[in-house]
Design a protein around this motif. Structure first.
Motif, PDB file in Angstrom:
ATOM      1  N   LYS A  31     -50.535  57.019-102.872  1.00  0.00           N
ATOM      2  CA  LYS A  31     -49.347  56.169-102.792  1.00  0.00           C
ATOM      3  C   LYS A  31     -48.254  56.668-103.735  1.00  0.00           C
ATOM      4  O   LYS A  31     -47.075  56.639-103.404  1.00  0.00           O
ATOM      5  CB  LYS A  31     -49.719  54.725-103.118  1.00  0.00           C
ATOM      6  CG  LYS A  31     -48.599  53.762-102.870  1.00  0.00           C
ATOM      7  CD  LYS A  31     -49.102  52.352-102.811  1.00  0.00           C
ATOM      8  CE  LYS A  31     -47.966  51.444-102.436  1.00  0.00           C
ATOM      9  NZ  LYS A  31     -48.297  50.505-101.409  1.00  0.00           N
ATOM     10  N   LYS A  32     -48.650  57.166-104.924  1.00  0.00           N
ATOM     11  CA  LYS A  32     -47.683  57.670-105.892  1.00  0.00           C
ATOM     12  C   LYS A  32     -47.136  59.040-105.498  1.00  0.00           C
ATOM     13  O   LYS A  32     -45.954  59.320-105.677  1.00  0.00           O
ATOM     14  CB  LYS A  32     -48.323  57.769-107.277  1.00  0.00           C
ATOM     15  CG  LYS A  32     -48.590  56.446-107.919  1.00  0.00           C
ATOM     16  CD  LYS A  32     -49.205  56.623-109.291  1.00  0.00           C
ATOM     17  CE  LYS A  32     -49.456  55.294-109.952  1.00  0.00           C
ATOM     18  NZ  LYS A  32     -50.027  55.439-111.299  1.00  0.00           N
ATOM     19  N   ARG A  33     -47.995  59.921-105.015  1.00  0.00           N
ATOM     20  CA  ARG A  33     -47.607  61.316-104.741  1.00  0.00           C
ATOM     21  C   ARG A  33     -47.348  61.628-103.284  1.00  0.00           C
ATOM     22  O   ARG A  33     -46.779  62.666-102.967  1.00  0.00           O
ATOM     23  CB  ARG A  33     -48.691  62.265-105.253  1.00  0.00           C
ATOM     24  CG  ARG A  33     -48.977  62.146-106.715  1.00  0.00           C
ATOM     25  CD  ARG A  33     -47.866  62.722-107.509  1.00  0.00           C
ATOM     26  NE  ARG A  33     -48.181  62.590-108.935  1.00  0.00           N
ATOM     27  CZ  ARG A  33     -47.644  63.291-109.874  1.00  0.00           C
ATOM     28  NH1 ARG A  33     -46.739  64.178-109.587  1.00  0.00           N
ATOM     29  NH2 ARG A  33     -47.981  63.092-111.130  1.00  0.00           N
ATOM     30  N   ASN A  34     -47.840  60.789-102.373  1.00  0.00           N
ATOM     31  CA  ASN A  34     -47.679  60.992-100.937  1.00  0.00           C
ATOM     32  C   ASN A  34     -48.182  62.379-100.500  1.00  0.00           C
ATOM     33  O   ASN A  34     -47.476  63.118 -99.812  1.00  0.00           O
ATOM     34  CB  ASN A  34     -46.226  60.773-100.515  1.00  0.00           C
ATOM     35  CG  ASN A  34     -46.113  60.559 -99.021  1.00  0.00           C
ATOM     36  OD1 ASN A  34     -47.060  60.128 -98.380  1.00  0.00           O
ATOM     37  ND2 ASN A  34     -44.953  60.868 -98.470  1.00  0.00           N
ATOM     38  N   LYS A  35     -49.391  62.717-100.927  1.00  0.00           N
ATOM     39  CA  LYS A  35     -50.026  63.984-100.557  1.00  0.00           C
ATOM     40  C   LYS A  35     -51.358  63.683 -99.882  1.00  0.00           C
ATOM     41  O   LYS A  35     -52.043  62.732-100.241  1.00  0.00           O
ATOM     42  CB  LYS A  35     -50.315  64.836-101.799  1.00  0.00           C
ATOM     43  CG  LYS A  35     -49.103  65.394-102.465  1.00  0.00           C
ATOM     44  CD  LYS A  35     -49.535  66.306-103.590  1.00  0.00           C
ATOM     45  CE  LYS A  35     -48.333  66.985-104.211  1.00  0.00           C
ATOM     46  NZ  LYS A  35     -48.717  67.953-105.214  1.00  0.00           N
TER      47      LYS A  35
END
Length: 74
Positions: A31-35
């Motif tokens: 959710k934080k990095r979208n990876k």
């Protein structure tokens, strides 16, 4: 059928003996990095680790360890 990947254990985003804890860590990180991430398990079936999916495609060093993919987060 399980799929195996190679990773350097030192590049793990998270590691734990509890699948649910590893999965929650992966969801938070994604959710934080979208990876895209992979939740994997060691061959002996004990430790769960979270790795960046892109790193799996690039990792081929002698320090790599084989893991079984449990869950993919895209």
């Amino acid at each position: 059928m399980s799929e195996n990947v190679l990773f350097n254990p030192g590049q793990a985003i998270s590691s734990t003996f509890d699948f649910n804890e590893a999965y929650v860590s992966a969801q938070i990180y994604q959710k934080k990095r979208n990876k895209p991430l992979l939740v994997v398990q060691e061959e002996d079936g004990k430790l769960y680790c979270v790795f960046d999916k892109a790193a799996a495609e690039q990792e081929t060093t002698s320090q790599s360890k084989q893991y079984r993919i449990i869950k993919q987060l895209d």
